[in-house]
Design a protein around this motif. Sequence first.
Motif, PDB file in Angstrom:
ATOM      1  N   GLN A 126       0.817  -1.202   0.000  1.00 37.47           N
ATOM      2  CA  GLN A 126       0.000   0.000   0.000  1.00 37.47           C
ATOM      3  C   GLN A 126       0.858   1.263   0.000  1.00 37.47           C
ATOM      4  O   GLN A 126       1.938   1.306   0.594  1.00 37.47           O
ATOM      5  CB  GLN A 126      -0.960   0.016   1.193  1.00 37.47           C
ATOM      6  N   ALA A 127       0.346   2.301  -0.662  1.00 35.09           N
ATOM      7  CA  ALA A 127       0.997   3.597  -0.660  1.00 35.09           C
ATOM      8  C   ALA A 127       0.829   4.249   0.712  1.00 35.09           C
ATOM      9  O   ALA A 127       0.007   3.828   1.523  1.00 35.09           O
ATOM     10  CB  ALA A 127       0.383   4.481  -1.742  1.00 35.09           C
ATOM     11  N   SER A 128       1.621   5.266   0.965  1.00 34.26           N
ATOM     12  CA  SER A 128       1.469   6.067   2.170  1.00 34.26           C
ATOM     13  C   SER A 128       0.451   7.166   1.889  1.00 34.26           C
ATOM     14  O   SER A 128       0.647   7.975   0.971  1.00 34.26           O
ATOM     15  CB  SER A 128       2.812   6.675   2.580  1.00 34.26           C
ATOM     16  N   PHE A 129      -0.623   7.182   2.651  1.00 34.79           N
ATOM     17  CA  PHE A 129      -1.707   8.133   2.405  1.00 34.79           C
ATOM     18  C   PHE A 129      -1.587   9.314   3.363  1.00 34.79           C
ATOM     19  O   PHE A 129      -1.550   9.131   4.578  1.00 34.79           O
ATOM     20  CB  PHE A 129      -3.059   7.455   2.596  1.00 34.79           C
ATOM     21  N   PRO A 130      -1.547  10.528   2.834  1.00 38.21           N
ATOM     22  CA  PRO A 130      -1.513  11.700   3.718  1.00 38.21           C
ATOM     23  C   PRO A 130      -2.859  11.895   4.402  1.00 38.21           C
ATOM     24  O   PRO A 130      -3.886  11.371   3.958  1.00 38.21           O
ATOM     25  CB  PRO A 130      -1.194  12.850   2.761  1.00 38.21           C
ATOM     26  N   LYS A 131      -2.864  12.666   5.459  1.00 36.38           N
ATOM     27  CA  LYS A 131      -4.106  12.956   6.170  1.00 36.38           C
ATOM     28  C   LYS A 131      -5.022  13.772   5.263  1.00 36.38           C
ATOM     29  O   LYS A 131      -4.606  14.765   4.673  1.00 36.38           O
ATOM     30  CB  LYS A 131      -3.797  13.737   7.454  1.00 36.38           C
ATOM     31  N   GLU A 132      -6.270  13.357   5.145  1.00 31.79           N
ATOM     32  CA  GLU A 132      -7.204  14.058   4.265  1.00 31.79           C
ATOM     33  C   GLU A 132      -7.839  15.227   4.992  1.00 31.79           C
ATOM     34  O   GLU A 132      -7.975  15.216   6.222  1.00 31.79           O
ATOM     35  CB  GLU A 132      -8.284  13.097   3.757  1.00 31.79           C
ATOM     36  N   ASN A 133      -8.230  16.245   4.236  1.00 31.13           N
ATOM     37  CA  ASN A 133      -8.882  17.393   4.853  1.00 31.13           C
ATOM     38  C   ASN A 133     -10.348  17.077   5.129  1.00 31.13           C
ATOM     39  O   ASN A 133     -10.888  16.056   4.681  1.00 31.13           O
ATOM     40  CB  ASN A 133      -8.734  18.655   3.999  1.00 31.13           C
ATOM     41  N   ALA A 134     -11.008  17.964   5.848  1.00 23.96           N
ATOM     42  CA  ALA A 134     -12.368  17.697   6.319  1.00 23.96           C
ATOM     43  C   ALA A 134     -13.357  17.538   5.171  1.00 23.96           C
ATOM     44  O   ALA A 134     -14.234  16.663   5.201  1.00 23.96           O
ATOM     45  CB  ALA A 134     -12.816  18.815   7.255  1.00 23.96           C
ATOM     46  N   SER A 135     -13.241  18.375   4.132  1.00 22.00           N
ATOM     47  CA  SER A 135     -14.205  18.297   3.028  1.00 22.00           C
ATOM     48  C   SER A 135     -14.024  17.014   2.220  1.00 22.00           C
ATOM     49  O   SER A 135     -15.006  16.389   1.801  1.00 22.00           O
ATOM     50  CB  SER A 135     -14.071  19.517   2.125  1.00 22.00           C
ATOM     51  N   MET A 155     -13.215   1.165  -1.598  1.00 19.50           N
ATOM     52  CA  MET A 155     -12.658   2.309  -2.320  1.00 19.50           C
ATOM     53  C   MET A 155     -12.825   3.585  -1.511  1.00 19.50           C
ATOM     54  O   MET A 155     -11.957   4.468  -1.522  1.00 19.50           O
ATOM     55  CB  MET A 155     -13.373   2.419  -3.674  1.00 19.50           C
ATOM     56  N   PHE A 156     -13.934   3.710  -0.805  1.00 18.92           N
ATOM     57  CA  PHE A 156     -14.235   4.928  -0.065  1.00 18.92           C
ATOM     58  C   PHE A 156     -14.039   4.756   1.440  1.00 18.92           C
ATOM     59  O   PHE A 156     -14.581   5.520   2.239  1.00 18.92           O
ATOM     60  CB  PHE A 156     -15.666   5.374  -0.374  1.00 18.92           C
ATOM     61  N   SER A 157     -13.253   3.753   1.825  1.00 18.40           N
ATOM     62  CA  SER A 157     -12.957   3.502   3.233  1.00 18.40           C
ATOM     63  C   SER A 157     -11.593   4.064   3.603  1.00 18.40           C
ATOM     64  O   SER A 157     -10.812   4.481   2.741  1.00 18.40           O
ATOM     65  CB  SER A 157     -12.973   1.991   3.512  1.00 18.40           C
ATOM     66  N   GLU A 158     -11.303   4.069   4.883  1.00 17.89           N
ATOM     67  CA  GLU A 158      -9.949   4.377   5.329  1.00 17.89           C
ATOM     68  C   GLU A 158      -8.999   3.342   4.739  1.00 17.89           C
ATOM     69  O   GLU A 158      -9.329   2.154   4.691  1.00 17.89           O
ATOM     70  CB  GLU A 158      -9.867   4.331   6.856  1.00 17.89           C
ATOM     71  N   PRO A 159      -7.812   3.750   4.279  1.00 19.58           N
ATOM     72  CA  PRO A 159      -6.919   2.788   3.615  1.00 19.58           C
ATOM     73  C   PRO A 159      -6.473   1.620   4.487  1.00 19.58           C
ATOM     74  O   PRO A 159      -6.045   0.601   3.965  1.00 19.58           O
ATOM     75  CB  PRO A 159      -5.714   3.660   3.216  1.00 19.58           C
TER      76      PRO A 159
END
Length: 621
Positions: free
Chosen positions: A93-102, A595-599
């Motif tokens: 898995q790739a490293s996923f950055p923290k997503e913003n609120a929107s 797909m739309f879940s936390e990685p």
Amino acid sequence: MLPLRRRIVLPLAMLLSLFVLLLLKSDNTTPGFWKQLGKQDAGSSRPYSKPVITDPTVLNDDSYFWRKRPTRHPVASLRSFPTGKPLALPKVQASFPKENASDKQLRLQRQKAVETAFMRCWTSYSKHAWLQDELTPLSGGARNPFGGWAATLVDSLDTLHIMGLHGEFERAAAAAANISFETSSLEQVNVFETTIRYLGGFLAAYDLSGDPRLLKKAREAGDMLYAAFDTPNRMPVTRWDFGKAAAGGPQEAADWALVAEIGSLCVEFTRLSLATGDARWFDASERITDALRAQQGRTQLPGLWPISVNPRDGVFTADNTFSLGAMADSVFEYLPKMAALAGGLLPHYRAMYEDAMATAIRHNFWRPMVPDEADILISSSVHTARDGATGAFTPSVERVGQHLVCFAGGMLALGGRLFRKPEHMEYAKKLVDGCVWTYRAVPSGMMPETFAMAPCPPPSSSATDDRACPWDEAAWKRAVLREAGAGEDADADDFASRADAVIRERRLPRGFTAIPDARYILRPEAIESVFVLYRTTGDRALLDTAWDMFSAIQRHTETAYANAALADVTGATPPQTDSMESFWMGETLKYFYLMFSEPNLVSLDEWVFNTEAHPLRRLVP
């Protein structure tokens, strides 16, 4: 200071001891304990503690129907899974950055829409087809094409758990515990389909929940399937006479079988052996792998196995059609997945994968000519013919794509990350782009089952960019006529007007030269590869891609009860058919949800999906 310290430490210690005692009393083999772990814990990076199985009949029950069947061809010596510590394999898995609120809000809205679609189907199945294989989504009835063992229920167990629908999961698990494999609604059972749906479904639900009832059902299904291997050469009867086997009659492998059906049992069989400590299933599937491995370099297209083989005689080299698509797909898909599942302790799967992909990249992948000149790839079948003068086999590619072969992008993405092969990641992206392009090019927003396209012309020696593939309207129309059977008439002066008539009649989007099979049967392979590519690259644009796919599918397939397959996606209003295969809820909606879940929910660094999208625990250090 001591009294103050005791006032803090001792109560904390007492509370901790009480908490541990309560956990021990709760009996962590029960579903209630695992239910309390919560939604994200179902497949997160939480360390996995395998529950202790105290009931011996879970792992070994010699009174079980299929265990009592007499064995005509016993195995003299079983091969056991290698001992030793699993290897530290490269991160998938790739490293996923923290997503913003929107971004998070939008993602969760989309995830909820998928969950809602699933629950509509599950509710209708529960009401109208409970314990049957499939719901018929137009009539609200049921049918049993997979043995009458509640295929949709078993396929949906892990989806329920992953979605955090624990009340429904508990109800379904209790019902699944009472499924009997002693009788079948079919005279002939497909061993491969039974393995990927039932054995894979039970194992995944067990791995996610720790519920010992589900391991017991996996073992019972495994005992039944193992009886299909009771042949003189221990090769399975892939289209299995259930009644004859149940009566203890003699069996022999057929002289013809699809390579996918005989070569795609290893993931589930190996996981069952690891979960139970019983080597029988690993031994059975490794015998098939040995035959595949020994003959991989001796086929008419060395590196790939043909779509049909002869298990009776152990000959896997005679056929002349080679594909990663239908009838062969999962035998290649399982090569990197076995390497991951086994924690690197079975290195021959990596070698087999690399040999197979080297040949597929050279012969099966090709770039189509499309109006926007996108740099995409299609995977197709290759046929070989012997040269009369030299005796060598000459390959020729069939310029037809399949929805089913869209899994290949995800396979190459997994292999590229797992084996540190960046070139495989590039091919993965172009193959996924090809599938996405095809979805977008069809007015309904869904790819047909099969389609034909014209290839890019070979680059000229004077070309400055060998990636260039300019759109040629006239060449496309000539190709349309050839696919329609016009032959040499494609070069006549009126070719354009005649081609336009074919294009209108057959509703061909620009770029397509034919659509032999215009159905969409709720297939998962395209979203599967979009999901794997997203998890391996972190490319957020794929989230919008997935949502567009889901929206189009939901818009056209939704019925009063659930979702229906489509007869023809080339029209503005595709006609629905009364069919909803179990993989819609077991695979397609699961991949959309993930797909739309936390990685970290069902991380690819900890889990491997079987070809029916059932996640199984990988061996990790």
